[in-house]
Every structure is written in structure tokens, then in C-alpha cells.
Design a protein around this motif. Structure first.
Motif, PDB file in Angstrom:
ATOM      1  N   THR A  19      -2.817  -0.054  -8.816  1.00 39.82           N
ATOM      2  CA  THR A  19      -3.312   1.107  -8.084  1.00 39.82           C
ATOM      3  C   THR A  19      -4.659   1.553  -8.629  1.00 39.82           C
ATOM      4  O   THR A  19      -5.570   1.876  -7.866  1.00 39.82           O
ATOM      5  CB  THR A  19      -2.298   2.262  -8.146  1.00 39.82           C
ATOM      6  N   TRP A  65      -2.379  11.271  -2.045  1.00 37.61           N
ATOM      7  CA  TRP A  65      -1.528  10.319  -2.751  1.00 37.61           C
ATOM      8  C   TRP A  65      -1.809   8.884  -2.321  1.00 37.61           C
ATOM      9  O   TRP A  65      -1.871   7.971  -3.145  1.00 37.61           O
ATOM     10  CB  TRP A  65      -0.054  10.655  -2.529  1.00 37.61           C
ATOM     11  N   ILE A  66      -1.997   8.661  -1.013  1.00 39.71           N
ATOM     12  CA  ILE A  66      -2.147   7.296  -0.501  1.00 39.71           C
ATOM     13  C   ILE A  66      -3.551   6.747  -0.713  1.00 39.71           C
ATOM     14  O   ILE A  66      -3.745   5.534  -0.791  1.00 39.71           O
ATOM     15  CB  ILE A  66      -1.736   7.212   0.983  1.00 39.71           C
ATOM     16  N   ARG A  69      -4.341   3.814  -2.966  1.00 38.59           N
ATOM     17  CA  ARG A  69      -3.607   2.610  -2.609  1.00 38.59           C
ATOM     18  C   ARG A  69      -4.127   1.965  -1.328  1.00 38.59           C
ATOM     19  O   ARG A  69      -3.772   0.843  -0.997  1.00 38.59           O
ATOM     20  CB  ARG A  69      -2.125   2.961  -2.390  1.00 38.59           C
ATOM     21  N   LEU A  70      -4.956   2.698  -0.613  1.00 45.44           N
ATOM     22  CA  LEU A  70      -5.338   2.316   0.749  1.00 45.44           C
ATOM     23  C   LEU A  70      -6.363   1.193   0.802  1.00 45.44           C
ATOM     24  O   LEU A  70      -6.363   0.394   1.740  1.00 45.44           O
ATOM     25  CB  LEU A  70      -5.882   3.562   1.474  1.00 45.44           C
TER      26      LEU A  70
END
Length: 170
Positions: A19, A65-66, A69-70
Motif C-alpha cells: 500500500t 482510505w481507498i 490503494r487506488l
């Protein structure tokens, strides 16, 4: 970095090595700047939509949060944004690998400035005052950008002498 040594926020965000590498993509860094203004707007929306404001608030929290990771791993970390993220990793690892005192003091002062500005944002959102909210957001973004710039400097200083940190460079 061991799970035990990770900060509360790092554990909350579930930031593992993969991440962190994806977050080093400049697109992740620059789009993350949208988080606070979007959160403020979502909180402000309570005056228009009442309790339904929880929906955009949850969506913004999900976005925050995402975001790391995107995006794909960066093709290169030879840029300001990637080095800022790598520097944040160095900063979070400072209890294991000591960092120079000058970097520690600068980061502390910028974190205090960011905290004070965050309180101004919170005040503005509580009382629905536009100018404190906007001034606070602007100051948070300025302080965060300055902090990230210091993280670039920290990373460059520490990668010279640390093989783990050098291994993050691509």
C-alpha cells in the motif's frame, strides 16, 4: 516495520509495504489533497440535507482510505511526491531508526501548526463560519505541503546511509 511498531493511524489505514508503494504514486499524493476540502463540504452539507450528510461524510472517509490503494506502483520514485511518501515512512520508523534532530524539530513544529489550523477548521464547521473554515483548510494544506517537503529532505538524507530506505527507490 513490524506490526507492533506501526502508529495507530498507520494500523487504522492498514498500510502495508504494498500500500505504501502504491501511495508513492504522485497521482495518489496529489489527489489526496482533495480529502479535507471534500470532508469539510460533506460536513457543511448537514445544513442542506440534515442527517443525510452522513452519506457524503462516509463517502469522503472511504475516499481517504481507498486513495493509497487506488493507483498503480509508480514507475519511478525520482519525483517530489513519491519522495514525500517515502519520507513519511522514514518519519514513522523514527523510533527504530533515529533521524537527525533538525528534521524532528521541523516536523514537530509543522505538526503543531497543522493541529492548530485543524482546530480552526473544526471551529468553522461547528459554527458554520465560512472564513475560519477556508482559512483553516488553506493553512492545513500549506502546513501539510511544507511537512511533505521536509519529508522529501528527510528521505534524501536518510536513504544515503540506509539500505532499506534506498531499496524503496525505483
Amino acid at each position: 516495520m513490524t506490526e507492533k511498531r506501526k502508529s495507530f493511524f498507520e494500523r487504522l489505514m492498514l498500510m502495508d509495504d504494498s500500500t505504501w508503494q502504491r501511495h508513492a504514486n504522485p497521482l495518489s499524493v496529489y489527489t489526496r489533497y482533495s480529502g479535507l476540502p471534500l470532508l469539510a463540504l460533506a460536513i457543511w452539507s448537514r445544513i442542506w440535507v440534515g442527517w443525510w450528510a452522513l452519506v457524503p461524510i462516509a463517502m469522503v472517509i472511504l475516499w481517504i482510505w481507498i486513495n493509497p490503494r487506488l493507483f498503480a506502483n509508480p514507475q519511478s520514485t525520482a519525483n517530489w511526491a513519491s519522495k514525500a511518501v517515502l519520507g513519511e515512512r522514514v518519519w514513522l520508523n523514527r523510533k527504530t531508526v533515529a533521524i537527525p534532530e533538525g528534521h524532528r524539530q521541523a516536523a514537530f513544529r509543522l505538526s503543531v501548526l497543522n493541529g492548530i489550523a485543524s482546530l480552526v477548521v473544526i471551529y468553522g464547521l461547528i459554527v458554520l463560519a465560512v472564513w475560519p473554515t477556508l482559512a483553516g483548510i488553506g493553512t492545513v494544506i500549506l502546513a501539510k505541503t511544507w511537512f511533505l517537503d521536509r519529508m522529501v529532505w528527510l528521505f534524501e538524507d536518510m536513504a544515503d546511509d540506509n539500505s532499506l530506505y534506498r531499496s524503496w527507490v525505483c
